[in-house]
Design a protein around this motif. Sequence first.
Motif, PDB file in Angstrom:
ATOM      1  N   ARG A 107     -10.053   0.070   4.075  1.00 41.52           N
ATOM      2  CA  ARG A 107      -9.271   0.643   2.975  1.00 41.52           C
ATOM      3  C   ARG A 107      -9.490  -0.132   1.681  1.00 41.52           C
ATOM      4  O   ARG A 107      -9.644   0.449   0.609  1.00 41.52           O
ATOM      5  N   ILE A 108      -9.522  -1.444   1.771  1.00 38.16           N
ATOM      6  CA  ILE A 108      -9.734  -2.278   0.587  1.00 38.16           C
ATOM      7  C   ILE A 108     -11.110  -2.010  -0.006  1.00 38.16           C
ATOM      8  O   ILE A 108     -11.259  -1.888  -1.225  1.00 38.16           O
ATOM      9  N   VAL A 111     -10.986   1.134  -2.041  1.00 38.43           N
ATOM     10  CA  VAL A 111     -10.299   0.941  -3.325  1.00 38.43           C
ATOM     11  C   VAL A 111     -11.207   0.207  -4.311  1.00 38.43           C
ATOM     12  O   VAL A 111     -11.296   0.584  -5.485  1.00 38.43           O
ATOM     13  N   GLN A 114     -13.707   2.544  -5.715  1.00 38.58           N
ATOM     14  CA  GLN A 114     -13.115   3.431  -6.712  1.00 38.58           C
ATOM     15  C   GLN A 114     -12.932   2.710  -8.044  1.00 38.58           C
ATOM     16  O   GLN A 114     -13.191   3.287  -9.113  1.00 38.58           O
TER      17      GLN A 114
END
Length: 121
Positions: A107-108, A111, A114
């Motif tokens: 997940r990190i 991010v 992005q």
Amino acid sequence: GRPPWLHVIDGDHGPSSLKGLIGRCDALVAARMHAAIAGLSSGVPTLPVSWSHKYVGLMEEIGLAGYVWDQIRDDGASLCDRFDRLWEERRSIRDDLLNYTAQAQTRIKGVVEQIAACIPR
């Protein structure tokens, strides 16, 4: 009067050294937030000794809310009772922690990608 397998991490250790010591533990009782995070992120079954709502929130986030001892809000379970349960379940807790950490890293990474996409080259 402690058993020979029980150790207190004492002294003034740098962050890397302390994380290394914690990572070698079979289980950890942590009274400080960063020590608890070091244990949890290393896959060490950790029992935070809570004096703030942050400890409960952290453990709820990772699905281990039953393994925090809140010294202010007595729910009837002693620190020893909680540690005994943590110790009995330490293998499955370790597996859960390592799985959670792997998912969090994914997940990190998403991010960060992005954020990087928003930065002009």
